[in-house]
Design a protein around this motif. Structure first.
Motif, mmCIF file in Angstrom:
data_model
loop_
_atom_site.group_PDB
_atom_site.id
_atom_site.type_symbol
_atom_site.label_atom_id
_atom_site.label_comp_id
_atom_site.label_asym_id
_atom_site.label_seq_id
_atom_site.Cartn_x
_atom_site.Cartn_y
_atom_site.Cartn_z
ATOM 1 N N GLY A 38 0.801 -1.222 0.000
ATOM 2 C CA GLY A 38 0.000 0.000 0.000
ATOM 3 C C GLY A 38 0.829 1.266 0.000
ATOM 4 N N ASN A 68 -0.336 3.492 4.345
ATOM 5 C CA ASN A 68 -0.120 2.190 3.708
ATOM 6 C C ASN A 68 -0.835 1.110 4.520
ATOM 7 O OD1 ASN A 68 1.549 1.713 5.912
ATOM 8 N ND2 ASN A 68 3.441 1.790 4.741
ATOM 9 N N LYS A 69 -0.611 -0.145 4.191
ATOM 10 C CA LYS A 69 -1.296 -1.243 4.877
ATOM 11 C C LYS A 69 -0.862 -1.414 6.329
ATOM 12 C CE LYS A 69 -2.471 -3.797 0.722
ATOM 13 N NZ LYS A 69 -2.307 -5.007 -0.072
ATOM 14 N N LYS A 70 0.270 -0.814 6.691
ATOM 15 C CA LYS A 70 0.709 -0.823 8.096
ATOM 16 C C LYS A 70 0.157 0.389 8.830
ATOM 17 C CE LYS A 70 4.964 -3.396 7.441
ATOM 18 N NZ LYS A 70 6.427 -3.389 7.580
ATOM 19 N N ASP A 71 -0.716 1.146 8.157
ATOM 20 C CA ASP A 71 -1.350 2.350 8.706
ATOM 21 C C ASP A 71 -0.337 3.454 8.991
ATOM 22 O OD1 ASP A 71 -3.863 3.421 9.103
ATOM 23 O OD2 ASP A 71 -3.838 3.084 11.266
#
Length: 146
Positions: A38, A68-71
């Motif tokens: 992301g 991103n996907k890790k926020d």
């Protein structure tokens, strides 16, 4: 890093000409997120500390608040200190000559500070927390205005 979009890979690899070419071809690449993590081109450039590409993307008004996907946002990666193995090795070897080791650290810190200042001026969300910190309330991350 996984399967990155061409512009994310170029930003990660510090390939300024490729980033420029891809954005001029299609401005929709500016805030595109790769399918693996992301990451946006701005996040990829911040991960590696590529100030020239970050500056260029910010001039195109890249969104500094995309997560991103890790926020995590680009600011999460910009505030990390990046010393390579070679940097650490030089500091250790040159420890008797403290001035040279000190200058290396100051140079890296200044580079990081410039990156953070650019992101703050662009309006990044300074209250953003990533998924690891948000699940551990005793480890809150606080950003200070520069």
């Amino acid at each position: 890093m996984g399967l990155l979009t061409p512009i994310c890979q170029a930003a990660y690899d510090n390939d300024f000409n490729q980033v420029q070419l891809l954005l001029e071809e299609d401005s929709n690449y500016l805030n595109i997120q790769d399918s693996f993590g992301g990451d946006t081109p701005l996040i990829c450039a911040c991960r590696q500390g590529h100030n020239r590409i970050v500056s260029y993307l910010l001039k195109w008004n890249a969104d500094v608040n995309i997560r991103n996907k890790k926020d995590r946002t680009c600011l999460h990666y910009a505030v990390r200190k990046r010393f390579s193995f070679l940097d650490y090795l030089l500091i250790i070897i040159l420890m008797p000559v403290l001035l040279i080791g000190y200058l290396i650290m100051v140079s890296k810190t200044k580079q990081n500070e410039n990156l953070i200042k650019m992101l703050l001026r662009a309006g990044t969300d300074v209250n953003a927390t990533d998924y690891v910190i948000s699940r551990m309330p005793w480890r809150r991350c606080v950003f200070f205005k520069i």
